[in-house]
Design an enzyme around this catalytic site. Structure first.
Site, PDB file in Angstrom:
ATOM      1  N   GLU A 154       0.843  -1.201   0.000  1.00 39.77           N
ATOM      2  CA  GLU A 154       0.000   0.000   0.000  1.00 39.77           C
ATOM      3  C   GLU A 154       0.879   1.253   0.000  1.00 39.77           C
ATOM      4  OE1 GLU A 154      -3.254   0.393  -0.491  1.00 39.77           O
ATOM      5  OE2 GLU A 154      -2.512   2.436  -0.595  1.00 39.77           O
ATOM      6  N   ARG A 157      -0.770   7.820   1.604  1.00 40.87           N
ATOM      7  CA  ARG A 157      -0.190   8.712   2.628  1.00 40.87           C
ATOM      8  C   ARG A 157      -1.272   9.089   3.612  1.00 40.87           C
ATOM      9  NH1 ARG A 157       0.975  13.155  -1.620  1.00 40.87           N
ATOM     10  NH2 ARG A 157      -0.924  12.120  -2.308  1.00 40.87           N
ATOM     11  N   PHE A 272       8.649  16.011  -2.527  1.00 39.88           N
ATOM     12  CA  PHE A 272       9.528  15.473  -1.480  1.00 39.88           C
ATOM     13  C   PHE A 272      10.899  16.150  -1.454  1.00 39.88           C
ATOM     14  CE2 PHE A 272       7.383  12.164   0.949  1.00 39.88           C
ATOM     15  CZ  PHE A 272       6.139  12.343   0.378  1.00 39.88           C
ATOM     16  N   CYS A 283       6.015   5.197   8.994  1.00 39.12           N
ATOM     17  CA  CYS A 283       6.544   4.413   7.866  1.00 39.12           C
ATOM     18  C   CYS A 283       8.018   4.667   7.545  1.00 39.12           C
ATOM     19  CB  CYS A 283       5.685   4.660   6.630  1.00 39.12           C
ATOM     20  SG  CYS A 283       4.042   3.965   6.821  1.00 39.12           S
ATOM     21  N   LYS A 343       2.979  15.246  10.560  1.00 43.65           N
ATOM     22  CA  LYS A 343       2.794  16.128   9.396  1.00 43.65           C
ATOM     23  C   LYS A 343       1.365  16.631   9.443  1.00 43.65           C
ATOM     24  CE  LYS A 343       1.092  12.855   6.046  1.00 43.65           C
ATOM     25  NZ  LYS A 343       1.144  12.337   4.716  1.00 43.65           N
ATOM     26  N   ARG A 350       3.025   9.061  15.677  1.00 39.94           N
ATOM     27  CA  ARG A 350       4.078   8.050  15.726  1.00 39.94           C
ATOM     28  C   ARG A 350       5.349   8.624  15.096  1.00 39.94           C
ATOM     29  NH1 ARG A 350       0.867   2.917  13.299  1.00 39.94           N
ATOM     30  NH2 ARG A 350      -0.123   4.573  12.092  1.00 39.94           N
TER      31      ARG A 350
HETATM   32  P1  NAD Z   1      -2.173   0.621  12.766  1.00 37.80           P
HETATM   33  O1  NAD Z   1      -1.363   0.367  13.955  1.00 37.80           O
HETATM   34  O2  NAD Z   1      -2.856   1.929  12.588  1.00 37.80           O
HETATM   35  O3  NAD Z   1      -3.312  -0.500  12.628  1.00 37.80           O
HETATM   36  C1  NAD Z   1      -3.101  -1.864  12.834  1.00 37.80           C
HETATM   37  C2  NAD Z   1      -4.411  -2.468  13.335  1.00 37.80           C
HETATM   38  O4  NAD Z   1      -4.273  -3.900  13.341  1.00 37.80           O
HETATM   39  C3  NAD Z   1      -4.762  -2.051  14.766  1.00 37.80           C
HETATM   40  O5  NAD Z   1      -6.072  -1.521  14.812  1.00 37.80           O
HETATM   41  C4  NAD Z   1      -4.648  -3.363  15.562  1.00 37.80           C
HETATM   42  O6  NAD Z   1      -5.558  -3.448  16.639  1.00 37.80           O
HETATM   43  C5  NAD Z   1      -4.950  -4.388  14.489  1.00 37.80           C
HETATM   44  N1  NAD Z   1      -4.452  -5.743  14.808  1.00 37.80           N
HETATM   45  C6  NAD Z   1      -3.238  -6.102  15.308  1.00 37.80           C
HETATM   46  N2  NAD Z   1      -3.193  -7.442  15.485  1.00 37.80           N
HETATM   47  C7  NAD Z   1      -4.372  -7.938  15.078  1.00 37.80           C
HETATM   48  C8  NAD Z   1      -4.930  -9.243  15.017  1.00 37.80           C
HETATM   49  N3  NAD Z   1      -4.237 -10.313  15.423  1.00 37.80           N
HETATM   50  N4  NAD Z   1      -6.194  -9.395  14.563  1.00 37.80           N
HETATM   51  C9  NAD Z   1      -6.914  -8.316  14.150  1.00 37.80           C
HETATM   52  N5  NAD Z   1      -6.441  -7.057  14.195  1.00 37.80           N
HETATM   53  C10 NAD Z   1      -5.180  -6.865  14.638  1.00 37.80           C
HETATM   54  O7  NAD Z   1      -1.200   0.346  11.513  1.00 37.80           O
HETATM   55  P2  NAD Z   1      -1.221   1.051  10.086  1.00 37.80           P
HETATM   56  O8  NAD Z   1      -0.603   2.390  10.163  1.00 37.80           O
HETATM   57  O9  NAD Z   1      -2.565   0.880   9.499  1.00 37.80           O
HETATM   58  O10 NAD Z   1      -0.188   0.129   9.304  1.00 37.80           O
HETATM   59  C11 NAD Z   1      -0.494  -1.207   8.949  1.00 37.80           C
HETATM   60  C12 NAD Z   1       0.549  -1.699   7.968  1.00 37.80           C
HETATM   61  O11 NAD Z   1       0.473  -0.936   6.750  1.00 37.80           O
HETATM   62  C13 NAD Z   1       1.989  -1.569   8.433  1.00 37.80           C
HETATM   63  O12 NAD Z   1       2.729  -2.655   7.923  1.00 37.80           O
HETATM   64  C14 NAD Z   1       2.457  -0.286   7.791  1.00 37.80           C
HETATM   65  O13 NAD Z   1       3.857  -0.257   7.589  1.00 37.80           O
HETATM   66  C15 NAD Z   1       1.742  -0.348   6.455  1.00 37.80           C
HETATM   67  N6  NAD Z   1       1.496   0.954   5.820  1.00 37.80           N
HETATM   68  C16 NAD Z   1       1.113   2.022   6.589  1.00 37.80           C
HETATM   69  C17 NAD Z   1       0.843   3.246   5.976  1.00 37.80           C
HETATM   70  C18 NAD Z   1       0.440   4.439   6.794  1.00 37.80           C
HETATM   71  O14 NAD Z   1       0.465   5.551   6.249  1.00 37.80           O
HETATM   72  N7  NAD Z   1       0.082   4.290   8.067  1.00 37.80           N
HETATM   73  C19 NAD Z   1       0.938   3.357   4.585  1.00 37.80           C
HETATM   74  C20 NAD Z   1       1.294   2.242   3.848  1.00 37.80           C
HETATM   75  C21 NAD Z   1       1.585   1.041   4.472  1.00 37.80           C
HETATM   76  C1  UDX Z   2       4.643   7.688   3.530  1.00 40.16           C
HETATM   77  C2  UDX Z   2       4.680   7.497   2.010  1.00 40.16           C
HETATM   78  O1  UDX Z   2       4.638   8.782   1.365  1.00 40.16           O
HETATM   79  C3  UDX Z   2       3.535   6.638   1.546  1.00 40.16           C
HETATM   80  O2  UDX Z   2       3.640   6.389   0.141  1.00 40.16           O
HETATM   81  C4  UDX Z   2       3.593   5.321   2.304  1.00 40.16           C
HETATM   82  O3  UDX Z   2       2.508   4.499   1.917  1.00 40.16           O
HETATM   83  C5  UDX Z   2       3.565   5.555   3.799  1.00 40.16           C
HETATM   84  O4  UDX Z   2       4.645   6.424   4.166  1.00 40.16           O
HETATM   85  P1  UDX Z   2       3.225   9.167   5.236  1.00 40.16           P
HETATM   86  O5  UDX Z   2       4.106   8.575   6.276  1.00 40.16           O
HETATM   87  O6  UDX Z   2       1.754   9.197   5.448  1.00 40.16           O
HETATM   88  O7  UDX Z   2       3.447   8.405   3.843  1.00 40.16           O
HETATM   89  O8  UDX Z   2       3.673  10.665   5.009  1.00 40.16           O
HETATM   90  P2  UDX Z   2       4.532  11.492   3.949  1.00 40.16           P
HETATM   91  O9  UDX Z   2       3.673  12.505   3.332  1.00 40.16           O
HETATM   92  O10 UDX Z   2       5.304  10.623   3.038  1.00 40.16           O
HETATM   93  O11 UDX Z   2       5.556  12.242   4.933  1.00 40.16           O
HETATM   94  C6  UDX Z   2       6.460  11.505   5.739  1.00 40.16           C
HETATM   95  C7  UDX Z   2       7.327  12.454   6.534  1.00 40.16           C
HETATM   96  O12 UDX Z   2       8.225  13.171   5.686  1.00 40.16           O
HETATM   97  C8  UDX Z   2       6.552  13.536   7.300  1.00 40.16           C
HETATM   98  O13 UDX Z   2       7.161  13.728   8.556  1.00 40.16           O
HETATM   99  C9  UDX Z   2       6.694  14.766   6.428  1.00 40.16           C
HETATM  100  O14 UDX Z   2       6.572  15.975   7.139  1.00 40.16           O
HETATM  101  C10 UDX Z   2       8.107  14.569   5.898  1.00 40.16           C
HETATM  102  N1  UDX Z   2       8.359  15.242   4.612  1.00 40.16           N
HETATM  103  C11 UDX Z   2       7.661  14.894   3.501  1.00 40.16           C
HETATM  104  C12 UDX Z   2       9.361  16.202   4.544  1.00 40.16           C
HETATM  105  O15 UDX Z   2      10.022  16.524   5.541  1.00 40.16           O
HETATM  106  N2  UDX Z   2       9.619  16.782   3.332  1.00 40.16           N
HETATM  107  C13 UDX Z   2       8.943  16.458   2.189  1.00 40.16           C
HETATM  108  O16 UDX Z   2       9.246  17.024   1.134  1.00 40.16           O
HETATM  109  C14 UDX Z   2       7.925  15.478   2.281  1.00 40.16           C
END
Ligand code: NAD
Ligand code: UDX
Length: 471
Positions: A154, A157, A272, A283, A343, A350
């Site tokens: 995925e 952002r 970026f 992330c 941001k 986090r």
């Molecule tokens: P998050 O911590 O917000 O959500 C994870 C959820 O999974 C929580 O609600 C938790 O309770 C649930 N969970 C954990 N163990 C479970 C289980 N055994 N059964 C059912 N539910 C369970 O995490 P997130 O930010 O959504 O990230 C999830 C994944 O996606 C990570 O690997 C992350 O790196 C990736 N990712 C995150 C982003 C982002 O912007 N946050 C973008 C792209 C990819």
């Molecule tokens: C990032 C990736 O962009 C996304 O594709 C991936 O799926 C998850 O991780 P996110 O963590 O939501 O997304 O935020 P992003 O907009 O990428 O910013 C990440 C960090 O970099 C923030 O702290 C932001 O303030 C900082 N940033 C971003 C900069 O300092 N400068 C920039 O030019 C862009």
């Protein structure tokens, strides 16, 4: 929709919840599972657990029709064709991703499989996780004919997650065989054939019927690496511009002009390249570390990634030192902190650079009054309660009698301050901007001493430019 798929999404966090409602928006039948009972209860009752644009309206539209919430994983798996794993993969002690949540989910899926399922890694995971999921399922006695495992990383952002999901730059599917690849194509078909964009009320973005989303089909290993490499490359761009910013400052150049000049080269691109406090969030920091670990496991020293992290860590020191040199001593100083989230447009704190900086300033004896439009509750839960940490209900309340105002998050409302009102509120008109939201000359004209990243500091007319002091 002519060919809906029954989908189970495990995890209702920033990725799982957005994926679940967006699949429902695309016409599929979705069950979203979480083992956090209170979260499921909240979602069933109409609550929205995270701050994310478009999420409340889509939840409202699809809850109880296209998407249901439950903690019953077995039931959700039994009734679904595709099972998306979207649980957390936080950084472990060695830098490697902690895959224990993924493993726990896989073992539960194993107990629930009765017919053919496609299991989809949506969480960000190291290369070969796909293979490990397959092995674990077989260890638990699941017949290899009853499942396929695919990788579908995925790229959304936070803050623009819903639009990013429905209007992706690309959809990456790593599948080893035809059957799961076809199901994944069916799932994303409304985006790849453009039918979603033709619907009345479809959310608008970069894709449309003429130019629909593109799906890249590859091996599972390549898909897993595409995710890590994408995040590492974006982090690298940020560290690069921050390193350039530090150089620019020493020669009275302006990093904003430099970024514009670099970014206009279409091979580089303008995105970026925003200098600031360094990247944070759930992330980039963990994925840069995890990708480095992956390379290490293969006997490779991907030193460039260590350098990216080093520059990023140092950027917070750069900002801290700017505050110190603007104020001389920090003990007893009263500082307004604008921003807590990592941001803008999110409540996520986090790995927020804002919190790192605040912790250091408190340690150095300063007291903070913070304001953030969305992240205050989450910050209160992690910052230790202290007399030195207060929260305000608005920007100008935070700035009241402050010795300096610090801009720590790039919220739009912090870029549109009423500077005259701010000047009246503060004790001393000093703004230290970790996000470069203002033009230095404009701030000097408004009577502020203004310190930012990679640009010359400007001083209010009365104080004038101080002699350079080496502390
Ligand atoms: P998050 O911590 O917000 O959500 C994870 C959820 O999974 C929580 O609600 C938790 O309770 C649930 N969970 C954990 N163990 C479970 C289980 N055994 N059964 C059912 N539910 C369970 O995490 P997130 O930010 O959504 O990230 C999830 C994944 O996606 C990570 O690997 C992350 O790196 C990736 N990712 C995150 C982003 C982002 O912007 N946050 C973008 C792209 C990819
Ligand atoms: C990032 C990736 O962009 C996304 O594709 C991936 O799926 C998850 O991780 P996110 O963590 O939501 O997304 O935020 P992003 O907009 O990428 O910013 C990440 C960090 O970099 C923030 O702290 C932001 O303030 C900082 N940033 C971003 C900069 O300092 N400068 C920039 O030019 C862009």
């Amino acid at each position: 929709m002519s060919n809906p798929v029954s989908i189970c999404v495990i995890g209702s966090g920033y990725v799982g919840l957005v994926a679940a409602v967006c699949f429902a928006e695309m016409g599929h039948k979705v069950t979203c599972v979480d083992n956090d009972e209170s979260r499921v209860k909240m979602l069933c009752a109409g609550g929205v657990p995270i701050f994310e644009a478009h999420l409340p309206e889509l939840l409202n539209k699809h809850r109880g029709h296209g998407v249901d919430f439950t903690s019953d994983l077995r039931m959700a798996v039994e009734q679904s064709e595709a099972i998306f794993i979207a649980v957390g993969t936080p950084q472990g002690d060695t830098g490697a991703a902690d895959l224990s949540y993924v493993e726990a989910v896989v073992s539960e899926i194993a107990r629930a499989i009765t017919g053919y399922k496609v299991i989809v890694e949506k969480s960000t995971v190291p290369v070969y996780t796909n293979e490990w999921i397959r092995r674990v399922l077989q260890r638990y006695g699941v017949d290899h004919e009853l499942f396929d495992v695919v990788s579908n990383p995925e790229f959304l952002r936070e803050g623009t997650a819903v639009i990013d999901f429905l209007h992706p730059d690309r959809i990456v599917v790593g599948a080893g065989s035809e059957r799961p690849a076809r199901l994944m194509e069916r799932i994303y078909e409304p985006l790849t054939n453009g039918s979603y964009y033709a619907q009345a009320g479809a959310l608008t973005g970069i894709c449309n019927t003429e130019s629909p989303a593109k799906l890249v089909l590859t091996s599972a290993q390549s898909a897993e690496i595409i995710k890590h490499a994408s995040n590492a490359f974006l982090a690298l761009k940020i560290s690069f511009i921050n390193a350039v910013a530090n150089l620019a400052e020493t020669v009275d150049a302006d990093v904003e002009d430099i970024a514009e000049g670099i970014g206009l080269d279409s091979r580089i691109g303008s995105k970026f390249l925003q200098a600031g406090l360094g990247y944070g969030g759930s992330c980039f920091p963990k994925d840069v570390a995890a990708f480095h670990w992956v390379a290490q496991q293969q006997g490779l020293d991907f030193q460039l990634l260590q350098e990216v992290k080093k520059i990023n860590d140092a950027q917070k020191d750069v900002f801290f030192n700017k505050v110190r040199s603007a104020l001389w001593t920090l003990r007893g100083k009263k500082l307004a902190a604008l921003g807590l989230a990592f941001k803008r447009d999110t409540d996520d704190i986090r790995d927020s650079p804002a919190l790192d900086v605040i912790r250091r300033l408190i340690e150095a004896g300063a007291s903070i009054t913070a304001y953030d439009p969305a992240a205050m509750d989450r910050a209160k839960a992690v910052l230790p309660p202290s007399e030195k940490m207060k929260y305000a209900q608005g920007i100008y309340e935070a700035a009241l009698d402050a010795d300096a105002v610090l801009i720590l998050t790039d919220w739009k409302e912090f870029a549109q301050l009423d500077l005259a009102q701010l000047n009246r509120a503060v004790r001393f008109p000093i703004v230290i901007d970790g996000r470069n939201l203002y033009k230095p000359n404009q701030m000097a004209e408004q009577g502020f001493t203004y310190v930012s990243i990679g640009r010359p500091a400007t001083y209010n007319a009365q104080q004038g430019k101080p002699r350079k002091l080496v502390l």
